[in-house]
Design a protein around this motif. Sequence first.
Motif, PDB file in Angstrom:
ATOM      1  N   UNK A   1       0.849  -1.195   0.000  1.00 19.62           N
ATOM      2  CA  UNK A   1       0.000   0.000   0.000  1.00 19.62           C
ATOM      3  C   UNK A   1       0.883   1.243   0.000  1.00 19.62           C
ATOM      4  N   UNK A   2       1.244   1.694  -1.186  1.00 14.67           N
ATOM      5  CA  UNK A   2       2.126   2.858  -1.329  1.00 14.67           C
ATOM      6  C   UNK A   2       1.580   4.093  -0.645  1.00 14.67           C
ATOM      7  N   UNK A   3       0.277   4.270  -0.702  1.00 14.82           N
ATOM      8  CA  UNK A   3      -0.353   5.435  -0.069  1.00 14.82           C
ATOM      9  C   UNK A   3      -0.118   5.411   1.444  1.00 14.82           C
ATOM     10  N   UNK A   4      -0.352   4.263   2.080  1.00 17.34           N
ATOM     11  CA  UNK A   4      -0.145   4.143   3.530  1.00 17.34           C
ATOM     12  C   UNK A   4       1.331   4.324   3.870  1.00 17.34           C
ATOM     13  N   UNK A   5       2.213   3.807   3.027  1.00 16.04           N
ATOM     14  CA  UNK A   5       3.653   3.954   3.268  1.00 16.04           C
ATOM     15  C   UNK A   5       4.068   5.419   3.172  1.00 16.04           C
ATOM     16  N   UNK A   6       3.502   6.149   2.210  1.00 16.93           N
ATOM     17  CA  UNK A   6       3.809   7.582   2.087  1.00 16.93           C
ATOM     18  C   UNK A   6       3.302   8.327   3.315  1.00 16.93           C
ATOM     19  N   UNK A   7       2.085   8.011   3.748  1.00 18.46           N
ATOM     20  CA  UNK A   7       1.530   8.676   4.924  1.00 18.46           C
ATOM     21  C   UNK A   7       2.341   8.344   6.176  1.00 18.46           C
ATOM     22  N   UNK A   8       2.893   7.132   6.237  1.00 13.89           N
ATOM     23  CA  UNK A   8       3.744   6.752   7.360  1.00 13.89           C
ATOM     24  C   UNK A   8       5.016   7.605   7.404  1.00 13.89           C
ATOM     25  N   UNK A   9       5.391   8.169   6.259  1.00 14.91           N
ATOM     26  CA  UNK A   9       6.561   9.057   6.175  1.00 14.91           C
ATOM     27  C   UNK A   9       6.149  10.519   6.357  1.00 14.91           C
ATOM     28  N   UNK A  10       4.858  10.770   6.673  1.00 17.72           N
ATOM     29  CA  UNK A  10       4.400  12.130   6.907  1.00 17.72           C
ATOM     30  C   UNK A  10       3.891  12.850   5.677  1.00 17.72           C
ATOM     31  N   UNK A  11       3.694  12.125   4.581  1.00 19.26           N
ATOM     32  CA  UNK A  11       3.212  12.732   3.338  1.00 19.26           C
ATOM     33  C   UNK A  11       1.689  12.697   3.335  1.00 19.26           C
ATOM     34  N   UNK A  12       1.071  13.827   3.103  1.00 17.56           N
ATOM     35  CA  UNK A  12      -0.378  13.892   3.012  1.00 17.56           C
ATOM     36  C   UNK A  12      -0.811  13.408   1.639  1.00 17.56           C
ATOM     37  N   UNK A  13      -1.603  12.349   1.605  1.00 14.41           N
ATOM     38  CA  UNK A  13      -2.048  11.771   0.334  1.00 14.41           C
ATOM     39  C   UNK A  13      -3.520  12.068   0.046  1.00 14.41           C
ATOM     40  N   UNK A  14      -4.137  12.916   0.855  1.00 14.59           N
ATOM     41  CA  UNK A  14      -5.537  13.268   0.652  1.00 14.59           C
ATOM     42  C   UNK A  14      -5.707  13.854  -0.753  1.00 14.59           C
ATOM     43  N   UNK A  15      -6.654  13.329  -1.479  1.00 15.42           N
ATOM     44  CA  UNK A  15      -6.941  13.827  -2.819  1.00 15.42           C
ATOM     45  C   UNK A  15      -6.035  13.250  -3.888  1.00 15.42           C
ATOM     46  N   UNK A  16      -5.055  12.448  -3.512  1.00 14.60           N
ATOM     47  CA  UNK A  16      -4.157  11.836  -4.489  1.00 14.60           C
ATOM     48  C   UNK A  16      -4.679  10.467  -4.882  1.00 14.60           C
TER      49      UNK A  16
END
Length: 194
Positions: free
Chosen positions: A66-81
Amino acid sequence: MSPPPRPAMVDLLARFEAALAARGLLEPGEVEARIAITDRASPAIGAAMVARAWTDAGYRALLLADGRAAAEDMGVTMVGSPPLGVLADAPGLHHLVVCTLCSCYPRAVLGYPPHWYKTAAYRARAVRDPRGVLAEWGTVLPEGTRVRVVDSTADYRWMVLPEQPPETLGWGAERLAGIVTRDVLVGVALPVPV
């Protein structure tokens, strides 16, 4: 002296934002916050994700699942992506990302796409002659390596998790991230230890 008049488009945008806010569809400052998030996005984020995946097996598993969850785990906001898929290179397999329709690109983790990524020449040739495109970048793959071209779309964005160069085993995450460029993250280049 008074300031110059605002362009009509700026006034139209301000009225549109005010109408959305009046209907409870937009919070004050939300547009500016999203612009700031977009402006902070850069290939350094994707490089840090790769470096962490190279040094943390649990994070690697999350990144691939789950790339989205992994990005969010790094502090990246993925809302709307759109969802983020991550393609793991392996011995005998190399991935190359292209958007055949336009320029779909995982901006939240790679920033703005480079000009060449959006050109018709890259988009067409990456599909027809991926090895030729790689050769133009100076990317030489071992004999027998299969090149898998993956189409990024408006519904699903992709980035590459390259193989970690064996001579970098034991390096720290910051040093590892330094060899992962934007070009590595879309597959036109390989990480080169320096």
